[in-house]
Motif scaffolding. Structure first.
Motif, mmCIF file in Angstrom:
data_model
loop_
_atom_site.group_PDB
_atom_site.id
_atom_site.type_symbol
_atom_site.label_atom_id
_atom_site.label_comp_id
_atom_site.label_asym_id
_atom_site.label_seq_id
_atom_site.Cartn_x
_atom_site.Cartn_y
_atom_site.Cartn_z
ATOM 1 N N VAL A 166 0.927 -1.292 -0.012
ATOM 2 C CA VAL A 166 -0.085 -0.012 -0.012
ATOM 3 C C VAL A 166 0.884 0.992 0.100
ATOM 4 O O VAL A 166 0.416 2.365 -0.751
ATOM 5 C CB VAL A 166 -1.108 0.036 0.927
ATOM 6 N N VAL A 167 1.976 1.213 0.739
ATOM 7 C CA VAL A 167 2.777 2.308 0.839
ATOM 8 C C VAL A 167 3.699 2.416 -0.619
ATOM 9 O O VAL A 167 3.641 3.807 -1.216
ATOM 10 C CB VAL A 167 4.001 2.419 1.621
ATOM 11 N N THR A 214 0.926 4.104 -2.961
ATOM 12 C CA THR A 214 0.660 5.688 -2.628
ATOM 13 C C THR A 214 1.827 6.197 -3.302
ATOM 14 O O THR A 214 1.584 7.338 -3.895
ATOM 15 C CB THR A 214 0.357 5.599 -1.035
ATOM 16 N N LEU A 260 1.450 9.172 -6.523
ATOM 17 C CA LEU A 260 1.851 10.523 -6.032
ATOM 18 C C LEU A 260 3.057 10.894 -7.124
ATOM 19 O O LEU A 260 3.126 12.016 -7.607
ATOM 20 C CB LEU A 260 2.506 10.546 -4.691
ATOM 21 N N ALA A 301 7.671 11.334 -3.143
ATOM 22 C CA ALA A 301 7.147 9.955 -3.836
ATOM 23 C C ALA A 301 8.271 8.918 -3.745
ATOM 24 O O ALA A 301 8.017 7.917 -3.456
ATOM 25 C CB ALA A 301 6.473 10.490 -4.989
ATOM 26 N N ARG A 331 -0.871 -3.441 -7.772
ATOM 27 C CA ARG A 331 -1.994 -3.920 -7.253
ATOM 28 C C ARG A 331 -2.227 -5.225 -7.448
ATOM 29 O O ARG A 331 -2.765 -6.040 -6.802
ATOM 30 C CB ARG A 331 -3.169 -3.081 -7.723
#
Length: 494
Positions: free
Chosen positions: A97-98, A101, A105, A132, A207
């Motif tokens: 998830v990091v 993210t 970004l 990012a 994902r």
């Protein structure tokens, strides 16, 4: 070999914190690694690719020299500041998830860079892009720790080493190609826009393919050690700022920031020890530095990156401004380093479990020899022929570099628990960023001082000698480790 994965289903997202998640298949692990490497390539490429675009940016945005410096420095500072906190957050909240993210970004920030209408806009977007990149990078080494063991882990880190070496070295070439294709007026924008479609594809694949972190869970903010993050971030910022701004900030008072940095980092260590004594989770597990292989790997890579990245900084200046080569031709002249590094890193990843620190020492000797030969070639070859005389020595240096970066990372992280892989990898990479900033400032100071009196070729020679000094410092550490290991072997009972 059985996979060492903490979770995630092959081809499916899974749920963070699902301890019963199935391990990835062999094919799934290598596909997940490919996604990580593409993202890593993009973030590291943006460290070097922008160099050849700065002349176009200056004209298009009427940018002052200070803003141009911050286009480079803002990215490097934000990148370095967020590596350790991002690694800690990934360990705690979930690496996938990091990673996603940070990647989302990074895509948005790249689009903002390409659309910049002023130098201030571009500087702000580059800082966001660096933030990012800092979120993404430590998740990559942590995911490798999570997904692979033994010789396979060495191979995976070898591939990562190829990406690190090639992304840094081919940046000027790719930037030159993009500017040549799109034109000098708007070509610089495509240096940033090229990240957008590639990043979107990478995000979709991430994902689907990246594993979860079963140990991740929802935890309160205070468990992420915000005080430690603040002390560490401000300490690193105070350390890097005078080096990054060495050419713009002329007064000696900037070096007072080093005193402030020492105080902040001392307070950080004291706070982290207190956190550990209380049973809380520190942002950096100081126990990691009790392991000789880890702290030595951090110190070695800090010195090596001081010499490694500064090579491209002064080479681009010498080839474009000194020899008046185009951005494309300058990139081509440096490409042998990238080719050698990419080839040798893959080989080094396969051999590191067999030869250990000896492999790193051999690589450092090759880099030192290549840099010395490059300085000699520039000194002996007249005019533009110096650019082509450099290619052979740079190839040798690149081959050596491929035997340093990935094997050192494998050795440094070999005894790090997987649960701490993100913060350990972030600390290791922070050493790379600090080394890069200090090395570029030191080499640049010598380069520009000699340029005013002796011309481009002599300035380049002296700059290379400073880079060589950093590499020799890292070689001394590697040899010291070998000697200590030999003593331990002799004293162990048979």
């Amino acid at each position: 070999m059985a996979p060492h994965s903490e979770g995630g289903r092959d081809g499916g997202p899974g749920r963070p914190g699902t301890a019963a998640a199935e391990p990835l298949s062999d094919r799934g692990r290598w596909r997940a690694l490919a996604v990580c490497l593409v993202a890593g390539f993009m973030t590291l490429l943006d460290v070097s690719i922008v160099n050849v675009a700065l002349p176009s940016v200056r004209v298009a945005l009427d940018a002052p020299e200070a803003d141009l410096q911050w286009v480079l420095s803002g990215y490097a500072l934000a990148f370095g500041l967020f590596l350790i906190p991002a690694g800690r957050i990934g360990d705690a909240r979930g690496r996938r998830v990091v990673f996603m993210t940070g990647l989302a970004l990074f895509v948005l920030a790249s689009a903002a860079c390409g659309a910049a209408q002023s130098s201030l806009w571009l500087v702000a977007a580059r800082a966001l892009q660096g933030l990012a990149a800092g979120l993404i990078s430590p998740q990559i080494s942590a995911l490798i720790q999570q997904m692979f063991t033994g010789a396979e882990r060495g191979r995976a880190f070898g591939m990562l080493g190829s990406v690190i070496g090639m992304s840094t070295a081919v940046g000027p070439l790719l930037g030159g190609l993009l500017i040549h294709a799109a034109g000098p007026q708007e070509g610089w924008r495509w240096v940033f826009y090229v990240n957008v479609p590639l990043g979107i594809v990478c995000l979709v694949l991430a994902r689907r393919l990246l594993p979860d972190t079963p140990s991740a869970r929802r935890i309160p903010l205070r468990s992420l050690d915000p005080v430690g993050v603040l002390l560490l971030g401000t300490g690193v910022l105070a350390l890097l700022l005078p080096f990054v701004q060495a050419q713009q900030w002329h007064g000696p008072e900037k070096w007072l920031l080093l005193v402030l940095s020492a105080a902040l980092l001392t307070a950080f260590v004291a706070w982290e020890r207190r956190q550990s004594a209380r049973g809380a989770s520190p942002v950096v597990d100081l126990a990691l530095f009790h392991e000789r292989g880890y702290w030595l790997g951090c110190a070695l890579i800090l010195l090596y990156f001081g010499g490694f990245t500064s090579i491209f900084f002064i080479s681009a200046l010498y080839l474009q401004a000194g020899l008046h080569l185009s951005a494309l031709l300058a990139g081509l002249a440096i490409t042998p380093f990238a080719v050698g590094s990419g080839v040798a890193a893959t080989i080094g990843g396969r051999l590191v479990t067999r030869f250990g620190r000896r492999l790193v020492a051999v690589g450092l000797v090759m880099v030192a020899t290549g840099l010395g030969a490059t300085a000699l070639a520039v000194h002996l070859a007249p005019g533009r022929s110096a650019a082509w005389a450099m290619t052979g020595p740079l190839l040798l240096a690149g081959l050596g570099s491929g035997l340093v970066i990935a094997p050192n990372q494998t050795l440094a992280l070999s005894r790090v628990p997987v649960r701490s892989a993100g913060s350990a990898g972030g600390t290791l990479q922070t050493g790379q960023r600090v080394g890069s900033a200090v090395g570029i400032a030191a080499v640049g100071a010598v380069f520009f001082a000699r340029l005013a009196d002796d011309g481009w070729a002599t300035a380049y020679d002296h700059g290379l000698l400073v880079s060589l000094a950093f590499v020799l410092g890292s070689l001394l550490l590697a040899l010291g480790d070998l000697r200590a290991g030999a003593r331990e072997s002799r004293t162990q009972p048979t």
